[in-house]
Write a protein that holds these residues in place. Structure first.
Motif, PDB file in Angstrom:
ATOM      1  N   ALA D 118       0.861  -1.177   0.000  1.00  0.00           N
ATOM      2  CA  ALA D 118       0.000   0.000   0.000  1.00  0.00           C
ATOM      3  C   ALA D 118       0.896   1.226   0.000  1.00  0.00           C
ATOM      4  N   LEU D 119       0.784   2.041  -1.044  1.00  0.00           N
ATOM      5  CA  LEU D 119       1.736   3.147  -1.189  1.00  0.00           C
ATOM      6  C   LEU D 119       1.338   4.361  -0.368  1.00  0.00           C
ATOM      7  N   SER D 120       0.102   4.436   0.020  1.00  0.00           N
ATOM      8  CA  SER D 120      -0.339   5.554   0.843  1.00  0.00           C
ATOM      9  C   SER D 120      -0.669   5.030   2.235  1.00  0.00           C
ATOM     10  N   GLY D 121      -0.064   5.636   3.264  1.00  0.00           N
ATOM     11  CA  GLY D 121      -0.328   5.192   4.630  1.00  0.00           C
ATOM     12  C   GLY D 121       0.427   3.912   4.910  1.00  0.00           C
ATOM     13  N   GLY D 122       0.240   3.377   6.087  1.00  0.00           N
ATOM     14  CA  GLY D 122       1.010   2.204   6.496  1.00  0.00           C
ATOM     15  C   GLY D 122       0.356   0.901   6.099  1.00  0.00           C
ATOM     16  N   GLY D 123      -0.763   0.974   5.376  1.00  0.00           N
ATOM     17  CA  GLY D 123      -1.444  -0.260   4.978  1.00  0.00           C
ATOM     18  C   GLY D 123      -1.893  -1.023   6.201  1.00  0.00           C
ATOM     19  N   ARG D 124      -1.618  -2.298   6.221  1.00  0.00           N
ATOM     20  CA  ARG D 124      -2.003  -3.132   7.357  1.00  0.00           C
ATOM     21  C   ARG D 124      -1.063  -2.926   8.534  1.00  0.00           C
TER      22      ARG D 124
END
Lengths: 365, 365, 365, 365
Positions: D118-124
């Motif tokens: 996930a390129l935006s935010g920390g994802g999981r």
């Protein structure tokens, strides 16, 4: 997992047919359940080779040993390990098998999957693998007896080849089933079945048939909605037995020829109990037991090992021929009856514990 | 668990038919698999109500939304959540149902199990629950396309009531199946089936039938010995679908009328490939795929909801009568075809990943 | 489940300390992995009683037997059952234990949970239970050697009581650890530790300490986001060992005294490899291995069995006193080193297969 | 599986921090448990951003919606799906992150594992993932209240950086903990902690600390021998939370400095109840709760995101520098308190149901 069955009453089996031993460990068994080698042996004796003139004459006593989880005749709540040492191994009888794939056996697929396989005997694909299941089911049976007294699981040979037995699931007894070596509860059909098995065996051929099973006295509320429906779990259990080709419950395949108004099971009150006039549902509705008899049937194909020459290939990829040797069942059904009993018992026991976990008891009222 | 299916490609479904939404989360999906709402919607459209004149006229668009696990059209390897909001709820239509148990539905057993149930709609026992399965299968299909290109899963209506279609599993195409609203690949039978469904619906009654499924191009080596045999997993998958009463693979129940010499599938070499002359095994031997077509059949009972008065009981334990209302399928089979596809696809995808875990690839060579 | 560990490389242990046998079955082991009783015995010998002057003098050879799943020295892909028969049972030594709860042992809690417990020995709460784990880890080690050559798991005694060893996780060798009977890689500390253990034992008392473990050469990408983070799995694995009271990874508890700018591990390129300047993360970031050394520590409490009189209660609920008897370790750490090795190896092996299942290999590039 | 936690009370979480939504489905929840969005929201509000001056100022209301499994305020026994839509996404703030790996974050390891992230935010890997856990725990809490009234789970900040709070696990109350924004029950320490957090934040740096948790009133008998020991399950639960580096129970690491005679917990009778004089076991013996307070501590590292320039690499393998931006917690502990509560509650609830399954109730007498 491949060799694990059950969610809460959970069994793990192991053992190749010609290895050192076969067995099972049971995890999640409630504590203080009566467990004895004698009770387990009784069930094992129903499935062992050499028990009658119509099954394989291999000499295996299949004597079980309890290695853990039991003290003074009751379960401790910890894993129960049960082991049966293999005795009558005749690797010599199978030399040809190491080189040639037996038609309609698992030799080729095991090799293709793993790149290696047990070269002597059927390995895990042998019916010998079911020893662990049957042993575990003897424990499960005691769990049912203790927690839900009155549950009865009974299976019998419904049909062999084209000979059909006339058995009433509502009233059949264990004594009637065990009264003949073919394990059907119809004495007349039994005789004809035995004769047919002998004929077919003499011809070096084999036959299959159908086993029917009833669960009487099942608590209402067992089974889970959606994926772990009680009939789905039973179907998996039965289709995991060697040589099975079909499963049907209640009205089964022939129920598809009825209309809804012919097929539906009308409800009525019998005292304070909800009952159904007919039982085309086979005792399960929406995946959950409704208190009526659970009735299902399982198709077993003719034994794959026959004493006739067959076209096949070698493990090196050469066309060849193979003639079966060794001592095999011309018809597995008499010995498959306790296997069907075993798997049904394991499913019920597991769902009994699952129901306790989520709903605290059964029936939930 | 009740609403979890699969070991490695693992789906968790949720949602009552008349609640806020139904949906699914998929855990264990390989990364970088193409996933789009469009591809999922295509599968959902095949199962949605109102798609043709022979299915329930309920107006549900069943529009899916992907909430997680996907970025720029590919999977991230993290859980993929897919949701479908419920639109066409008419709680009024079901008031009577809250008080009376519908015969051959799950109302009574849910109440007995949980002591509470969804009073509007069928809750989790509704066919609406299968939306999550079908949505997940669209993702599973892409996993198969990516990791094992050439696998094809095709289901069709084999029989409705007593009208049987003539379809060859070896050659049937998706186009032939989708060419008629009943989803059989026999145009002539399709016409008669459609007519029969309309007749039965006019009479306020319902009918069932049999769906057949073929998996072509399946890698050799999928499925596990013992409990998680590929046919056992398929049987469970199918018997977990609403309204199913039976499962058979390959020769199935009728194979029990053959002898072993008639039934066995002889091996031969086709180039460097091991093949079988016949396919009574149904593409699976010892629980493991052998590379031949996997062929199985599933029996669906006639829809339980009929527009006729039936004997039943209230949830308070009083005898009463109930006449079905609302908008229901007189025959579920056309809409059940994508459900059978879905469950078969999920089983294969899961076993593909299991095979990678243990053996590193497929076929194992 | 209670006695199952792992998702894909899955072990099931069984056996009470004073029952017939202890053992393990391993399911999901890849095929064609070298497996021999000799290799398993080597690991068992590191944990067995009587191996040196500072451990319990009980005479158990702990000889293992492989019952299934192995042929010609390689795994078949089917369950591997390994069994160790119990030899040196002295039920007499434990008579008092049957009546009195040993302080800081599991006697009371087993009774409270199950309503029954193994009256002789510690049952499943005995360190003897770890035999199955250690045996299974010898197989897991070969899986690592085969699929991810270069992975090295090494544990050593970091501290006993207040005596701390000076060991460098980056360079410590198996030979250094095994060079002394206390299993630390600091010869000077080893001497003092041995002396301390003897003193404490003479006083009828016991001591604990800390074991440190390093995994070198771990592939990048092992471990799962969210619940099955690699450090979470390791923590569970270690805290499931008898007598453990704490787990920390990388900077651990003392890292909480640093600021983020002091604590963060800066990335840099070493050739085409992503490396970190420091390793306060302990080789795992976001639950997934980053290729640096995985370093963690486990706290073991002082052995509960001491040769001093202690206040306790009987199983009938009377206050009483109890003085330990029998042959016990005054300090478990030398024998716990192979247990820590074992659990770390099992976790890594399982996650290696999980990574293959989902991502097809490791590292995923 | 990666995003599944629990055996019987089983939760499945989903959602990236900057995706459409985060959420959870709960399977296996007992029926007729009070469940409301309000009760869930209360717990979510304790973990949400923007709740006080010392946490991240991101504006997320984290409003939850129950999509299934609940009717008229009680659980139906079917899966409960809870969803929180993401609101305050500022993809722009993270552009640099897409190209550069943040030190001591999971960017690199996700990329290495999956080949995509996930390129935006920390994802999981974002703390936002814990929303599903906290929401599910609000339901678990009601299960405990219903089935085992009197169980109390309380966590508080024990230490931040080097400032330690003086809190008595035996008597601390929820009111005392919530009396200050740092969530410790020592007003004096709270003031100093708040000041320290503000200082560190001003410096663009971050700090960590230790959270302590007590479970009071836990039934005797919860937890399983061997692998699923209650402390092992708690350790996994805690080490699965973002930013955790250590876990210890009872006497923990410092208990290793005692001798057995100093460490053992003597038993005595208090009325008909078995009690211990001390509680170095931390309420668990042999993996099973003994009725004393369960007390454990969890180490949280300093937040990885800092507003200082750090050495790092790009995803293309180039050395570079990165300065944190965006709105982050300089110290996660105040918001981590409800996460620790949540995980402890989930473990207890699951083991309560497991105990019912196997032993029928608790305590087992």
């Amino acid at each position: 997992m491949s060799s694990t069955f059950g969610t809460h009453f959970r069994i793990h089996t192991f053992g190749e047919s010609h290895g050192g031993a076969v067995g099972v460990t049971i995890d999640g068994c409630p504590p203080k359940i009566p467990v004895s080698a004698e009770a387990i042996q009784l069930e094992l004796d129903r499935r062992r080779p050499g028990q009658s003139e119509i099954v394989t004459p291999r000499k295996e006593t299949d004597t079980c040993h309890i290695l853990s989880g039991v003290q003074d005749g009751v379960s401790l709540g910890t894993p129960i390990a049960i082991i049966v040492h293999n005795k009558d191994q005749r690797p010599g009888a199978y030399d040809e098998m190491a080189a040639k794939y037996r038609p309609s056996h698992a030799d080729y697929t095991y090799d293709a999957k793993y790149g290696v396989r047990a070269l002597s005997g059927g390995g895990r694909a042998s019916a010998r693998e079911t020893i662990g299941r049957v042993a575990a089911s003897a424990v499960a049976k005691e769990v049912l007896n203790t927690l839900a007294p009155g549950v009865e699981v009974l299976s019998w040979v419904k049909r062999i080849h084209d000979i059909e037995a006339d058995v009433d699931p509502a009233t059949v007894t264990s004594e009637q089933i065990e009264a003949n070596i073919v394990r059907t509860a119809d004495a007349d059909a039994a005789e004809r079945m035995i004769e047919r098995i002998k004929e077919v065996r003499s011809a070096g051929d084999s036959i299959g048939g159908v086993i029917e099973c009833v669960v009487r006295g099942c608590p209402v509320g067992l089974g889970e909605p959606v994926f772990d429906k009680l009939e789905a779990e039973l179907a998996k259990a039965m289709m995991s037995l060697p040589a099975t080709k079909g499963f049907e419950i209640g009205s089964g395949f022939s129920g598809t020829l009825l209309t809804g108004s012919q097929h539906n099971d009308a409800f009525f009150m019998e005292g304070d109990k909800v009952r159904t006039r007919s039982n085309r549902s086979g005792g399960i509705q929406g995946g959950i037991s409704n208190g009526e008899d659970i009735v299902f049937r399982v198709a077993f194909k003719p034994t794959a090992t026959i004493m006739k020459s067959q076209e096949t290939v070698t493990s090196d990829g050469e066309d060849t021929e193979l003639t079966g040797r060794g001592r095999h069942d011309a018809c597995v059904l008499p010995r498959a009856v306790p296997m069907v009993d075993a798997m049904a018992t394991l499913v019920l026991c597991d769902h009994l514990l699952r129901q306790r976990a989520q709903c605290g008891g059964f029936p939930h009222t």
